[in-house]
Design a protein around this motif. Structure first.
Motif, PDB file in Angstrom:
ATOM      1  N   GLY A 511       0.807  -1.214   0.000  1.00 22.20           N
ATOM      2  CA  GLY A 511       0.000   0.000   0.000  1.00 22.20           C
ATOM      3  C   GLY A 511       0.841   1.266   0.000  1.00 22.20           C
ATOM      4  N   GLN A 512       2.167   1.094   0.007  1.00 23.17           N
ATOM      5  CA  GLN A 512       3.031   2.281   0.111  1.00 23.17           C
ATOM      6  C   GLN A 512       3.220   3.027  -1.202  1.00 23.17           C
ATOM      7  OE1 GLN A 512       3.665  -0.820   1.155  1.00 23.17           O
ATOM      8  NE2 GLN A 512       5.289  -0.921   2.643  1.00 23.17           N
ATOM      9  N   GLY A 513       2.710   2.487  -2.302  1.00 20.32           N
ATOM     10  CA  GLY A 513       2.790   3.230  -3.564  1.00 20.32           C
ATOM     11  C   GLY A 513       4.022   2.958  -4.408  1.00 20.32           C
ATOM     12  N   HIS A 514       4.618   1.762  -4.271  1.00 17.96           N
ATOM     13  CA  HIS A 514       5.839   1.473  -5.028  1.00 17.96           C
ATOM     14  C   HIS A 514       5.638   1.559  -6.533  1.00 17.96           C
ATOM     15  CE1 HIS A 514       7.741  -1.097  -1.569  1.00 17.96           C
ATOM     16  NE2 HIS A 514       7.531   0.161  -1.230  1.00 17.96           N
ATOM     17  N   GLU A 515       4.419   1.229  -7.011  1.00 14.82           N
ATOM     18  CA  GLU A 515       4.225   1.239  -8.473  1.00 14.82           C
ATOM     19  C   GLU A 515       4.411   2.655  -9.016  1.00 14.82           C
ATOM     20  OE1 GLU A 515       0.518  -0.941  -9.386  1.00 14.82           O
ATOM     21  OE2 GLU A 515       1.122  -2.329  -7.815  1.00 14.82           O
ATOM     22  N   ARG A 553      12.742  -0.533   4.293  1.00 13.52           N
ATOM     23  CA  ARG A 553      13.965  -0.832   3.553  1.00 13.52           C
ATOM     24  C   ARG A 553      13.802  -0.696   2.039  1.00 13.52           C
ATOM     25  NH1 ARG A 553      14.797  -5.919   1.640  1.00 13.52           N
ATOM     26  NH2 ARG A 553      17.029  -5.884   2.057  1.00 13.52           N
ATOM     27  N   SER A 554      12.570  -0.511   1.550  1.00 10.00           N
ATOM     28  CA  SER A 554      12.381  -0.517   0.092  1.00 10.00           C
ATOM     29  C   SER A 554      13.155   0.595  -0.596  1.00 10.00           C
ATOM     30  CB  SER A 554      10.894  -0.397  -0.250  1.00 10.00           C
ATOM     31  OG  SER A 554      10.190  -1.441   0.352  1.00 10.00           O
ATOM     32  N   THR A 555      12.984   1.809  -0.121  1.00 11.61           N
ATOM     33  CA  THR A 555      13.664   2.926  -0.782  1.00 11.61           C
ATOM     34  C   THR A 555      15.172   2.880  -0.538  1.00 11.61           C
ATOM     35  OG1 THR A 555      11.652   4.197  -0.545  1.00 11.61           O
ATOM     36  CG2 THR A 555      13.650   5.434  -1.074  1.00 11.61           C
ATOM     37  N   PRO A 556      15.614   2.681   0.716  1.00 13.62           N
ATOM     38  CA  PRO A 556      17.059   2.635   0.932  1.00 13.62           C
ATOM     39  C   PRO A 556      17.755   1.521   0.145  1.00 13.62           C
ATOM     40  CG  PRO A 556      15.941   2.914   3.025  1.00 13.62           C
ATOM     41  CD  PRO A 556      14.873   2.679   1.994  1.00 13.62           C
ATOM     42  N   GLY A 744      14.677   6.120   4.161  1.00 14.20           N
ATOM     43  CA  GLY A 744      13.316   5.593   4.305  1.00 14.20           C
ATOM     44  C   GLY A 744      12.412   6.555   5.064  1.00 14.20           C
ATOM     45  N   ILE A 745      11.095   6.417   4.831  1.00 14.11           N
ATOM     46  CA  ILE A 745      10.134   7.273   5.547  1.00 14.11           C
ATOM     47  C   ILE A 745       8.969   6.451   6.097  1.00 14.11           C
ATOM     48  CG2 ILE A 745       8.769   7.804   3.479  1.00 14.11           C
ATOM     49  CD1 ILE A 745       9.441  10.237   6.368  1.00 14.11           C
ATOM     50  N   GLY A 746       8.823   5.197   5.598  1.00 16.31           N
ATOM     51  CA  GLY A 746       7.590   4.431   5.851  1.00 16.31           C
ATOM     52  C   GLY A 746       7.199   4.329   7.307  1.00 16.31           C
TER      53      GLY A 746
HETATM   54  O1  CDP Z   1       9.842  -0.183   2.669  1.00 12.29           O
HETATM   55  P1  CDP Z   1       8.663   0.745   2.629  1.00 12.29           P
HETATM   56  O2  CDP Z   1       8.118   0.942   1.260  1.00 12.29           O
HETATM   57  O3  CDP Z   1       7.626   0.397   3.630  1.00 12.29           O
HETATM   58  O4  CDP Z   1       9.189   2.184   3.150  1.00 12.29           O
HETATM   59  P2  CDP Z   1       9.960   3.346   2.379  1.00 12.29           P
HETATM   60  O5  CDP Z   1      11.075   2.815   1.585  1.00 12.29           O
HETATM   61  O6  CDP Z   1      10.285   4.370   3.406  1.00 12.29           O
HETATM   62  O7  CDP Z   1       8.906   3.959   1.357  1.00 12.29           O
HETATM   63  C1  CDP Z   1       7.567   4.251   1.624  1.00 12.29           C
HETATM   64  C2  CDP Z   1       7.011   5.018   0.428  1.00 12.29           C
HETATM   65  O8  CDP Z   1       7.499   6.382   0.471  1.00 12.29           O
HETATM   66  C3  CDP Z   1       7.452   4.438  -0.913  1.00 12.29           C
HETATM   67  O9  CDP Z   1       6.455   4.595  -1.890  1.00 12.29           O
HETATM   68  C4  CDP Z   1       8.651   5.298  -1.223  1.00 12.29           C
HETATM   69  O10 CDP Z   1       9.038   5.292  -2.548  1.00 12.29           O
HETATM   70  C5  CDP Z   1       8.220   6.675  -0.721  1.00 12.29           C
HETATM   71  N1  CDP Z   1       9.413   7.478  -0.369  1.00 12.29           N
HETATM   72  C6  CDP Z   1       9.676   8.661  -1.027  1.00 12.29           C
HETATM   73  O11 CDP Z   1       8.877   9.093  -1.864  1.00 12.29           O
HETATM   74  N2  CDP Z   1      10.835   9.364  -0.737  1.00 12.29           N
HETATM   75  C7  CDP Z   1      11.693   8.922   0.218  1.00 12.29           C
HETATM   76  N3  CDP Z   1      12.800   9.588   0.504  1.00 12.29           N
HETATM   77  C8  CDP Z   1      11.408   7.734   0.922  1.00 12.29           C
HETATM   78  C9  CDP Z   1      10.266   7.028   0.579  1.00 12.29           C
END
Ligand code: CDP
Length: 793
Positions: A511-515, A553-556, A744-746
């Motif tokens: 649900g975090q919007g990766h697409e 960890r997705s973005t990092p 990361g920000i999630g």
């Molecule tokens: O691993 P997870 O997706 O839960 O957490 P994340 O890497 O912090 O990212 C959460 C969402 O915020 C994703 O869609 C990221 O691409 C977006 N994001 C962003 O736009 N800019 C950042 N500096 C960090 C995350």
């Protein structure tokens, strides 16, 4: 709504590519009910599975009679632990080096534990048949209080572990005990508090479930499952079931929230696989809300003694803590092997200390397993709560403003990269501007004036601050792995002849919007519009190996992989551009989306032209293969360290002790911001989580081990009524080692908000001499605190 509308940039700035407030690509599907979740999967001949769960927290299984259930209408199979034992499948490894019962054989160890399962033609028949299974239990004394679990005569819970004579899961230590004691001995002031982070539950909107389809002819297993880590799960299934990995396809379709709850492998997933193998049909298992709350990964459950040492003028010298960690009946967390307590080592916070030390004892109790990273990078939430609470207690003791105390002790910008006294290397940070911005947005001085006036009138207003540093993006594979699998992530990018692209990720959005954001990363690097980039994830047959999405960890990790894979493609595109333009590569400039001849902007080729050329007629330059694609496996050199300053304003009704969060100001720094709108969404959600944990949520048990939070009537989660309009701001301190500088920000807001809210409530109660009160700060707890009575944890 038109598709075009849904993929436009929110602020309509006509920005065609790259970072910005782009509306979410996936919402076109999700908002119209076109999402496909596990429970939407319907296969021909599919059967349904229901699980019989233990009513007792601790009991020996004397006998199980399944004959009546087997004869019940529509029932195709009834499976017990004994059946699984015969197949060598009664136990499975957890993602934290323990084992967990797939179905109980010897005894049950928590209320809600899986005892047997039924597979039937429909869900109702399966559930009805559960009632007909006759289990005889011999009830044992349960161990519910974590402190009692350590007493010498406590019943041993894990009798399955050979030679186990106590209830310890692990003992762990970090920092320097002697040096910390020396610094404490020199301090002017020492403040000590006992701080409890209660057991809470991630409670995602979609519960857990799976559909298993084993094809005996191909020998292939397809498993649709609610997993945040499809590749890691597949490897574990291969190890446990002995089915080779290439014959297992794990598909995580749309997921309705994970928050760490969907990282562990639950027995139910394995049941559906066994059910499909046994019946030869696809089998669906979907748990209900109560099953999710009583049996799947809980979070936190730490009892922490915190001590802080400082000088009289507010220089913090050292922090030490002793922690009792309740892991439930099986250690079912998913933590990197070398970090049994997750990243709790960052309890030194954002402050420049002389010494720090932590001792932790983790124990088994007769409660559901877990300790999962609920919207948190492996126990950072507990660490941040500890430090931000004890720093506030110090401010109380020194009669110092809590903002001033923090500002006085921050790690300074020139000290980065900063090695903490527990060995963490913070990559970057500039804390004071973030703190000052939050104070300015809040109107901090004015709020303090208002508070003084209200206090004089007997009104209860509180202002709470929390300042956090997280460690997210696990992690460098040299020291981080789960069950021996290094924490790196793959990414593959393919540009089609007409310049449209597909990027395949090993992480999995819930649900975090990766697409959207991963398309934006590729767009920023290659100049292809995000709408022309498909982001594939969640299917192990179609995506590269990686450890999945949790701990922000997705973005990092994967975000870095996406940027680097795009750069690899660009490097190849440059060779082809130089041939197309008949100049050397040194004579080319990259202007987002095209290579241009230096000094002659009229001569250029776009990335789309180049893509066509790589697939087109005619020779390519010597040594250059056709096609425009690349793949990468990214191993981060360090974690990223986002930070933030949060300020909360509460009012407490002196008559009812009800807490109202009036304002909440959140200033986050996650380095480079890919999509500010998505970031704000992540922060809003996390802040709401924080209100829940600080004021409402707790999974508790009675002395028999009955779970008292088994429904959303008892386990309260916040709604729009309990949450204010969030006021968000940001600063940008890019990560020096991440290719686009993103952190990361999630989970920042879930981590940072509970201490801000509790600090605000405690601040409001200052006239009553309250220095600490434990979460959740329900009216009755606040009422007790006002009367000088601490509520027992
Ligand atoms: O691993 P997870 O997706 O839960 O957490 P994340 O890497 O912090 O990212 C959460 C969402 O915020 C994703 O869609 C990221 O691409 C977006 N994001 C962003 O736009 N800019 C950042 N500096 C960090 C995350």
């Amino acid at each position: 709504l038109q598709d075009s509308k849904l993929t436009e940039f929110e602020d309509n700035d006509q920005k065609p590519v790259g970072f910005g407030r782009m509306l979410r690509k996936e919402d076109a599907r999700l908002l119209r009910g076109r999402g496909r979740f596990v429970d939407d999967v319907q296969l021909p001949g599919m059967l349904h599975l229901a699980i019989l769960r233990s009513p007792f927290a601790h009991a020996t299984i004397v006998s199980i009679d399944t004959s009546a259930a087997e004869a019940s209408p529509g029932v195709k199979a009834v499976v017990t632990g004994e059946t699984l034992k015969g197949l060598g499948l009664a136990w499975m490894p957890t993602l934290s080096n323990d084992v967990q019962a797939v179905l109980a054989t010897d005894k049950v160890r928590f209320q809600g534990q899986e005892v047997a399962f039924v597979v039937a033609e429909d869900r109702y028949q399966a559930r009805d048949a559960l009632e007909l299974i006759d289990v005889e239990y011999d009830v044992l004394d349960p161990v519910i209080d974590v402190r009692k679990a350590l007493e010498p005569d406590a019943p041993i819970i894990r009798t399955d572990l050979e030679g186990k004579t106590n209830n310890h899961v692990f003992d762990w230590e970090t920092g320097d005990e002697e040096e910390t004691a020396r610094v404490f001995a020199e301090a002017d002031v020492i403040v000590q508090e006992d701080i409890v982070y209660p057991r809470v539950h991630p409670a995602p909107m979609e519960t857990c479930g799976s559909v298993a389809d084993f094809d005996p002819v191909e020998g292939k297993l397809r498993l649709w499952s609610t997993t945040q880590a499809p590749h890691a799960h597949r490897t574990l299934y291969a190890i446990v079931a002995g089915i080779p990995e290439h014959k297992i396809q794990v598909i995580a379709p749309d997921i309705g929230g994970g928050f760490g709850n969907k990282v562990p492998i639950y027995p139910g997933y394995v049941h559906s696989i066994v059910g499909s193998i046994v019946t030869g049909k696809p089998v669906k298992w979907m748990e209900d809300r109560s099953e999710n709350l009583i049996s799947t990964g809980f979070a936190r459950d730490y009892i922490m003694r915190a001590e802080i040492a400082a000088t009289n003028d507010g220089k913090i010298l050292a922090i030490r803590t002793n922690v009792l960690a309740d892991h439930g009946a099986f250690n079912g967390t998913a933590a990197p092997v070398k970090y049994p307590a997750g990243f709790f080592g960052v309890f030194t916070g954002s402050y420049d200390l002389k010494a720090a030390h932590c001792k932790m004892t983790a124990v088994y109790t007769n409660k559901a397993p877990g300790g999962v990273a609920y919207a948190c990078s492996f126990r950072i939430t507990e660490a941040v709560y500890l430090v931000e609470r004890i720093v506030d207690a110090l401010a109380y003791q020194l009669e110092m403003d809590p903002a001033e105390l923090r500002l006085k002790n921050f790690i300074q910008p020139e000290q980065f990269p900063y090695t903490t006294k527990t060995g963490w290397v913070y990559d970057s940070g500039d804390y004071e501007p973030t703190m000052r911005l939050a104070m300015e947005m809040a109107g901090y001085d004015e709020l303090r004036r208002e508070q003084a006036e209200k206090r004089a009138r007997g009104e209860l207003m509180g202002i709470g601050i929390s300042f956090f540093t997280e460690a997210v993006g696990a992690g460098p594979r040299k020291n981080m792995d789960i069950l021996g699998l290094g924490m790196a992530d793959g990414c593959e990018l393919r540009i089609h002849p007409t310049g449209k692209a597909v990027v395949r990720l090993s992480v999995k959005t819930q649900g975090q919007g990766h697409e959207t954001t991963f398309a934006q990363i590729i767009a920023e690097e290659l100049g292809i519009p995000p709408a022309d980039i498909d982001v594939l994830h969640g299917d192990t047959d179609n995506t590269p190996f990686g450890l999945g999405t949790y701990g922000s960890r997705s973005t990092p990790v994967s975000g870095a992989a996406a940027a680097l894979v795009a750069r690899k493609v660009r490097d190849k595109a440059k060779l082809i551009a130089s041939a197309m333009l008949e100049v050397s590569v040194a004579d080319l400039d990259w202007v987002k989306g095209a290579f241009q001849v230096k000094g002659d902007p009229g001569r250029s080729v776009t990335i789309q032209d180049i893509a066509f050329r790589t697939h087109g007629a005619g020779d390519l330059p010597d040594g250059v293969e056709g096609g425009l694609e690349a793949q990468i496996c990214y191993n981060p050199s360090n974690l990223t360290y986002p930070h933030g300053a949060y300020i909360c304003v509460v009012d407490i009704d002196p008559g009812t002790a009800e807490v109202k969060v009036r304002r909440f100001i959140a200033v986050d720094d996650c380095g480079t911001r890919i999509n500010p709108m998505i970031i704000e969404g992540q922060v809003h959600g996390g802040l709401a989580d924080g209100v829940g944990m600080a004021l409402m949520e707790m999974i508790s048990f009675d002395s028999d081990g009955n779970c008292l939070g088994a429904s959303l009537m008892d386990y309260l989660i916040p709604t729009a009524l309990e949450t204010p309009d969030w006021e968000t701001g940001y600063t940008v301190t890019p990560s020096p080692h991440h290719p686009i500088g993103a952190k990361g920000i999630g989970e920042s807001a879930t981590v940072g908000s509970p201490p801000a809210i509790v600090n605000a409530v405690v601040d409001a109660l200052k006239p009553f001499g309250v220095r600490h009160a434990d979460m959740p700060l329900t009216p009755s707890r606040v009422w007790d605190a006002m009367r000088g009575q601490a509520t027992p944890p």
